[in-house]
Design an enzyme around this catalytic site. Structure first.
Site, mmCIF file in Angstrom:
data_model
loop_
_atom_site.group_PDB
_atom_site.id
_atom_site.type_symbol
_atom_site.label_atom_id
_atom_site.label_comp_id
_atom_site.label_asym_id
_atom_site.label_seq_id
_atom_site.Cartn_x
_atom_site.Cartn_y
_atom_site.Cartn_z
ATOM 1 N N HIS A 152 0.848 -1.206 0.000
ATOM 2 C CA HIS A 152 0.000 0.000 0.000
ATOM 3 C C HIS A 152 0.879 1.251 0.000
ATOM 4 C CE1 HIS A 152 -3.903 2.043 1.450
ATOM 5 N NE2 HIS A 152 -3.037 3.007 1.171
ATOM 6 N N HIS B 1 1.398 5.437 -1.708
ATOM 7 C CA HIS B 1 0.993 6.584 -2.520
ATOM 8 C C HIS B 1 2.263 7.154 -3.133
ATOM 9 C CE1 HIS B 1 -3.123 6.710 -0.891
ATOM 10 N NE2 HIS B 1 -2.543 6.210 0.193
ATOM 11 N N LYS C 110 -9.454 -0.475 -5.798
ATOM 12 C CA LYS C 110 -9.502 0.179 -4.493
ATOM 13 C C LYS C 110 -10.857 0.841 -4.262
ATOM 14 C CE LYS C 110 -8.025 2.098 -0.664
ATOM 15 N NZ LYS C 110 -6.861 2.819 -0.220
ATOM 16 N N HIS D 163 -4.712 -0.628 6.065
ATOM 17 C CA HIS D 163 -4.288 0.204 7.215
ATOM 18 C C HIS D 163 -5.228 0.121 8.421
ATOM 19 C CE1 HIS D 163 -7.073 2.835 5.128
ATOM 20 N NE2 HIS D 163 -6.183 3.230 4.232
ATOM 21 N N ASP E 296 1.281 2.544 3.574
ATOM 22 C CA ASP E 296 0.439 3.730 3.363
ATOM 23 C C ASP E 296 1.279 5.005 3.402
ATOM 24 O OD1 ASP E 296 -1.863 5.124 2.758
ATOM 25 O OD2 ASP E 296 -2.616 5.172 4.814
HETATM 26 O O1 DOR Z 1 -3.502 9.464 5.671
HETATM 27 C C1 DOR Z 1 -3.867 9.197 4.546
HETATM 28 N N1 DOR Z 1 -3.312 9.758 3.459
HETATM 29 N N2 DOR Z 1 -4.834 8.301 4.398
HETATM 30 C C2 DOR Z 1 -5.387 8.045 3.216
HETATM 31 O O2 DOR Z 1 -6.308 7.257 3.165
HETATM 32 C C3 DOR Z 1 -4.945 8.764 2.004
HETATM 33 C C4 DOR Z 1 -3.589 9.255 2.159
HETATM 34 C C5 DOR Z 1 -3.216 10.284 1.100
HETATM 35 O O3 DOR Z 1 -3.433 10.001 -0.089
HETATM 36 O O4 DOR Z 1 -2.675 11.320 1.458
HETATM 37 ZN ZN ZN Z 2 -3.533 5.019 1.576
#
Ligand code: DOR
Ligand code: ZN
Length: 347
Positions: free
Chosen positions: A15, A17, A101, A176, A249
């Protein structure tokens, strides 16, 4: 005798970003230097909803990572109220989508196009169940009358629980997780249900965010809960139960966007991820359990081969900088200003 090196089968991050543009260029290698593969979240603006968009994004990621890393981004589709089951199936069959997702609409960063009612994607979920495509879930309800600390538990009770009863063959990763309730829910579920646990939810609770001042760099979604929940997550992570595996995450936001009257949710853990997990597992007296959690249980759930190579961590106290900078971008990493016990050895 104290252990001074730790060699693991090369891990994966289930997971992440990675963002896009200059931010992608900046952050991608922090993930690629330690993980062989990563499940890449599709919450860009606009979101990744088509096979063509996912191919183009995958190309941009590959261009942002040095080729010698041998890093493989695993792409996901962002489910919307109107996405077609055929598009998901085509992407999966063509080896572009590894998973899809589910963001409940407005649950978190860039989720405005998310699903407003799970009934709207029923045909998509039925197709995913039939084909065995994993559904990755941001498990929070978004209703103004539900307290933010209860959103995950209410989601399990009112959305995910009923869904799994109706579609027992659907393969689901609850992403998460942050509560004891979620740990028990996942343990009690079928072999089609698993969960990722972040590095930060193993270390911070809501006091870390709110005691002695408000600390925006500890703010993420789902928000960190009470200490007892953190302890339940730590126990689950080191338990050796293959339903729980690594998903950082990591979610970078520029410093000014976090240190704001309305700060963004997300913790940038990629620069210290495997070291942070190692520290937690060591504190739990369970370093020997890290390899399963980081390198084996994820691929087993996703039905992918284990990685062949290894990584090595050395016991070497390392100061984590207060901020990382590239050009105009400045980001505060997880563990900023702390000394960490372990360090990834880079060849
Ligand atoms: O803390 C987070 N940041 N939780 C999420 O679900 C998305 C993520 C983000 O894309 O910044
Ligand atoms: Zn996330």
């Amino acid at each position: 005798m104290t252990q001074n090196t730790l060699t693991l089968r090369k891990p994966d991050d289930w997971h992440v970003h990675l963002r896009d543009g200059a931010m992608l260029e900046f952050v991608a290698d922090f993930t690629a230097r330690q993980f062989a593969r990563a499940i890449v979240m599709p919450n860009l603006t606009p979101p990744v909803t088509t096979v063509d968009q996912a191919i183009a994004y995958r190309d941009r990621i590959n261009a942002a990572v040095p080729a010698e890393r041998g890093f493989t981004p695993l792409m996901t589709a962002y489910l919307t109220d109107t996405i077609s089951a055929d598009e998901i199936e085509r992407g999966f069959r063509e080896g572009v989508f590894t998973a899809a997702k589910l963001y409940p609409q407005n649950a978190t960063t860039n989720s405005a196009h998310g699903v407003s009612d799970i009934a709207n994607i029923r045909p998509v979920l039925e197709r995913m169940e039939k084909l065995g495509i994993p559904l990755l879930v941001h498990g929070e309800v978004v209703s103004p009358d539900i307290d933010i600390f209860d959103r995950e538990a209410v989601f399990l009770d009112t959305v995910l629980g009923p869904l799994l009863k109706e579609m027992p063959g659907l393969r689901v990763v609850l992403e998460h997780i942050t509560t004891e309730h979620s740990v028990e829910f996942v343990k009690a579920g079928s072999e089609n249900l698993a969960a990722t646990i972040t590095a930060h939810h193993l270390r911070i609770d809501r006091n870390d965010m709110l005691v002695g001042g408000i600390r925006p760099h500890a703010y993420c979604l789902p928000v960190a809960k009470r200490r007892l929940h953190k302890l339940a997550l730590r126990k689950a992570a080191v338990s050796g139960n293959p339903k729980f595996f690594l998903g950082t995450d990591t979610a970078p936001h520029e410093r000014h966007a976090k240190e704001s009257a309305c700060g963004c949710a997300g913790i940038f853990s990629a620069p210290v991820a495997i070291e942070s997990y190692a520290q937690t597992f060591e504190e739990e007296g369970a370093l020997g359990k890290l390899e399963g959690f980081a390198s084996e249980f994820g691929p087993a759930f996703y039905r992918l081969p284990f990685n062949e190579g290894t990584i090595t961590l050395k016991r070497q106290p390392t100061d984590i900088p207060a901020a990382l900078e590239a050009g105009d971008i400045k980001i505060v990493p997880f563990h900023a200003g702390e000394a960490m016990a372990w360090r990834l050895v880079e060849d």
